[in-house]
Design a protein around this motif. Structure first.
Motif, PDB file in Angstrom:
ATOM      1  N   ILE A  18      -1.464  32.608 -20.862  1.00  0.00           N
ATOM      2  CA  ILE A  18      -0.060  33.009 -20.736  1.00  0.00           C
ATOM      3  C   ILE A  18       0.629  32.158 -19.665  1.00  0.00           C
ATOM      4  CG2 ILE A  18       1.463  34.888 -20.001  1.00  0.00           C
ATOM      5  CD1 ILE A  18      -0.516  36.816 -21.373  1.00  0.00           C
ATOM      6  N   LEU A  19      -0.020  31.934 -18.539  1.00  0.00           N
ATOM      7  CA  LEU A  19       0.550  31.087 -17.488  1.00  0.00           C
ATOM      8  C   LEU A  19       0.751  29.649 -17.970  1.00  0.00           C
ATOM      9  CD1 LEU A  19      -1.293  32.274 -14.262  1.00  0.00           C
ATOM     10  CD2 LEU A  19       1.135  32.457 -14.787  1.00  0.00           C
ATOM     11  N   ALA A  20      -0.208  29.122 -18.718  1.00  0.00           N
ATOM     12  CA  ALA A  20      -0.087  27.756 -19.232  1.00  0.00           C
ATOM     13  C   ALA A  20       1.093  27.638 -20.189  1.00  0.00           C
ATOM     14  CB  ALA A  20      -1.382  27.335 -19.922  1.00  0.00           C
ATOM     15  N   VAL A  21       1.286  28.620 -21.045  1.00  0.00           N
ATOM     16  CA  VAL A  21       2.417  28.594 -21.978  1.00  0.00           C
ATOM     17  C   VAL A  21       3.736  28.673 -21.213  1.00  0.00           C
ATOM     18  CG1 VAL A  21       3.590  29.910 -23.795  1.00  0.00           C
ATOM     19  CG2 VAL A  21       1.132  29.477 -23.950  1.00  0.00           C
ATOM     20  N   LEU A  22       3.822  29.557 -20.238  1.00  0.00           N
ATOM     21  CA  LEU A  22       5.045  29.690 -19.448  1.00  0.00           C
ATOM     22  C   LEU A  22       5.364  28.402 -18.688  1.00  0.00           C
ATOM     23  CD1 LEU A  22       4.758  33.327 -18.064  1.00  0.00           C
ATOM     24  CD2 LEU A  22       6.318  32.474 -19.816  1.00  0.00           C
ATOM     25  N   LEU A  23       4.369  27.772 -18.102  1.00  0.00           N
ATOM     26  CA  LEU A  23       4.589  26.513 -17.395  1.00  0.00           C
ATOM     27  C   LEU A  23       4.955  25.392 -18.355  1.00  0.00           C
ATOM     28  CD1 LEU A  23       1.797  26.539 -14.676  1.00  0.00           C
ATOM     29  CD2 LEU A  23       4.257  26.664 -14.331  1.00  0.00           C
ATOM     30  N   GLY A  24       4.339  25.372 -19.513  1.00  0.00           N
ATOM     31  CA  GLY A  24       4.658  24.340 -20.500  1.00  0.00           C
ATOM     32  C   GLY A  24       6.077  24.440 -21.010  1.00  0.00           C
ATOM     33  N   VAL A  25       6.594  25.635 -21.098  1.00  0.00           N
ATOM     34  CA  VAL A  25       7.966  25.824 -21.563  1.00  0.00           C
ATOM     35  C   VAL A  25       8.951  25.645 -20.403  1.00  0.00           C
ATOM     36  CG1 VAL A  25       9.582  27.543 -22.457  1.00  0.00           C
ATOM     37  CG2 VAL A  25       7.321  27.322 -23.471  1.00  0.00           C
ATOM     38  N   GLY A  26       8.632  26.128 -19.236  1.00  0.00           N
ATOM     39  CA  GLY A  26       9.559  26.125 -18.104  1.00  0.00           C
ATOM     40  C   GLY A  26       9.651  24.818 -17.349  1.00  0.00           C
ATOM     41  N   ALA A  27       8.585  24.042 -17.283  1.00  0.00           N
ATOM     42  CA  ALA A  27       8.592  22.812 -16.494  1.00  0.00           C
ATOM     43  C   ALA A  27       9.604  21.780 -16.992  1.00  0.00           C
ATOM     44  CB  ALA A  27       7.186  22.215 -16.434  1.00  0.00           C
ATOM     45  N   PRO A  28       9.691  21.493 -18.298  1.00  0.00           N
ATOM     46  CA  PRO A  28      10.706  20.511 -18.732  1.00  0.00           C
ATOM     47  C   PRO A  28      12.133  20.964 -18.425  1.00  0.00           C
ATOM     48  CG  PRO A  28       9.062  20.821 -20.442  1.00  0.00           C
ATOM     49  CD  PRO A  28       8.807  21.859 -19.398  1.00  0.00           C
ATOM     50  N   ALA A  29      12.405  22.227 -18.564  1.00  0.00           N
ATOM     51  CA  ALA A  29      13.750  22.729 -18.246  1.00  0.00           C
ATOM     52  C   ALA A  29      14.025  22.583 -16.752  1.00  0.00           C
ATOM     53  CB  ALA A  29      13.894  24.182 -18.677  1.00  0.00           C
ATOM     54  N   PHE A  30      13.018  22.788 -15.932  1.00  0.00           N
ATOM     55  CA  PHE A  30      13.180  22.643 -14.496  1.00  0.00           C
ATOM     56  C   PHE A  30      13.444  21.182 -14.124  1.00  0.00           C
ATOM     57  CE2 PHE A  30      11.377  21.992 -10.229  1.00  0.00           C
ATOM     58  CZ  PHE A  30      12.215  22.830  -9.528  1.00  0.00           C
ATOM     59  N   VAL A  31      12.725  20.256 -14.750  1.00  0.00           N
ATOM     60  CA  VAL A  31      12.918  18.827 -14.496  1.00  0.00           C
ATOM     61  C   VAL A  31      14.336  18.420 -14.884  1.00  0.00           C
ATOM     62  CG1 VAL A  31      12.208  16.518 -15.232  1.00  0.00           C
ATOM     63  CG2 VAL A  31      10.487  18.218 -14.654  1.00  0.00           C
ATOM     64  N   GLU A  32      14.815  18.903 -16.018  1.00  0.00           N
ATOM     65  CA  GLU A  32      16.175  18.589 -16.461  1.00  0.00           C
ATOM     66  C   GLU A  32      17.206  19.140 -15.474  1.00  0.00           C
ATOM     67  OE1 GLU A  32      18.555  16.718 -19.393  1.00  0.00           O
ATOM     68  OE2 GLU A  32      16.414  16.698 -19.057  1.00  0.00           O
ATOM     69  N   THR A  33      16.972  20.320 -14.953  1.00  0.00           N
ATOM     70  CA  THR A  33      17.872  20.911 -13.962  1.00  0.00           C
ATOM     71  C   THR A  33      17.896  20.082 -12.684  1.00  0.00           C
ATOM     72  OG1 THR A  33      17.502  23.123 -14.859  1.00  0.00           O
ATOM     73  CG2 THR A  33      18.339  22.996 -12.612  1.00  0.00           C
ATOM     74  N   VAL A  34      16.754  19.609 -12.246  1.00  0.00           N
ATOM     75  CA  VAL A  34      16.682  18.770 -11.048  1.00  0.00           C
ATOM     76  C   VAL A  34      17.450  17.464 -11.272  1.00  0.00           C
ATOM     77  CG1 VAL A  34      15.119  17.412  -9.608  1.00  0.00           C
ATOM     78  CG2 VAL A  34      14.549  19.771 -10.175  1.00  0.00           C
ATOM     79  N   ARG A  35      17.285  16.839 -12.427  1.00  0.00           N
ATOM     80  CA  ARG A  35      18.018  15.601 -12.737  1.00  0.00           C
ATOM     81  C   ARG A  35      19.528  15.837 -12.751  1.00  0.00           C
ATOM     82  NH1 ARG A  35      14.362  13.470 -17.746  1.00  0.00           N
ATOM     83  NH2 ARG A  35      12.681  12.577 -16.514  1.00  0.00           N
ATOM     84  N   ASN A  36      19.946  16.917 -13.385  1.00  0.00           N
ATOM     85  CA  ASN A  36      21.384  17.231 -13.428  1.00  0.00           C
ATOM     86  C   ASN A  36      21.940  17.476 -12.032  1.00  0.00           C
ATOM     87  OD1 ASN A  36      21.451  17.014 -16.211  1.00  0.00           O
ATOM     88  ND2 ASN A  36      21.188  19.199 -16.553  1.00  0.00           N
TER      89      ASN A  36
END
Length: 188
Positions: A18-36
């Motif tokens: 469950i943690l791996a799935v949550l990190l796999g989904v959340g990490a790209p969105a977090f990276v995009e937020t940091v870039r923006n």
């Protein structure tokens, strides 16, 4: 018989999955937020520099120039050096160059690693403000790009009266690419 307390290996594996799935989904969105946020920070920093330069021109009753700079002490000879940094200085002698005796109003270094460019009219390399706060016919568009390309680019439009505003996608086709002063898509 005593029963052992704790988690079984299967329960731990389910939690890890469950943690791996949550990190796999959340990490790209977090990276995009940091870039923006990095891009937005650079846009706001340049907008603040332009507003401060205009304000200083009005207050000091002298022309204030904003130019690209690679060393934070003088204007760069390369008109494409906006990505390195920029500065604003009170041009007391009117020569368009930051001399040692002239006041540096603002210094900025592009720490986000973005590509920043300025596109103006013929012969226009960067803005300046006269003692009335006008931008000395240095209207143009600052474009901020990163590795994501023009669909994620930001732009800041400077008009002759000296006001700077964020660019928007204003053309007839909604292509999610902001438009420059001439209403063309920005390019990276």
């Amino acid at each position: 018989m005593l029963r052992a307390k704790g988690f079984s290996i299967i329960e731990l594996m389910v939690v890890m999955l469950i943690l791996a799935v949550l990190l796999g989904v959340g990490a790209p969105a977090f990276v995009e937020t940091v870039r923006n946020n990095r891009m937005l920070t650079e846009v706001y920093a340049l907008r603040a520099t332009l507003a401060n330069a205009r304000s200083e021109a009005l207050a000091r009753r002298v022309t204030v120039i904003v130019c690209e700079s690679v060393d934070s002490t003088g204007c760069a000879a390369d008109p494409n050096a906006w990505s390195e940094g920029y500065l604003a200085f009170a041009d007391d002698d009117g020569d368009g160059a930051a001399d040692p005796n002239e006041i540096i109003v603002t210094r900025a270094v592009n720490a986000a690693g973005l590509t920043i460019s300025f596109t103006g009219g013929p012969g226009v390399t960067g803005p300046g403000f006269n003692p009335r706060g006008d931008s000395l016919n240095f209207s143009g568009t600052f474009t901020f790009c990163d590795e994501r390309g023009p669909t994620s680019a930001a732009a800041l439009i400077l008009r002759n009266p000296g006001d700077a505003r964020a660019a928007e996608d204003t053309d007839a086709t909604a292509d999610n690419i902001v438009n420059d002063l001439e209403d063309n898509n920005v390019s990276c």
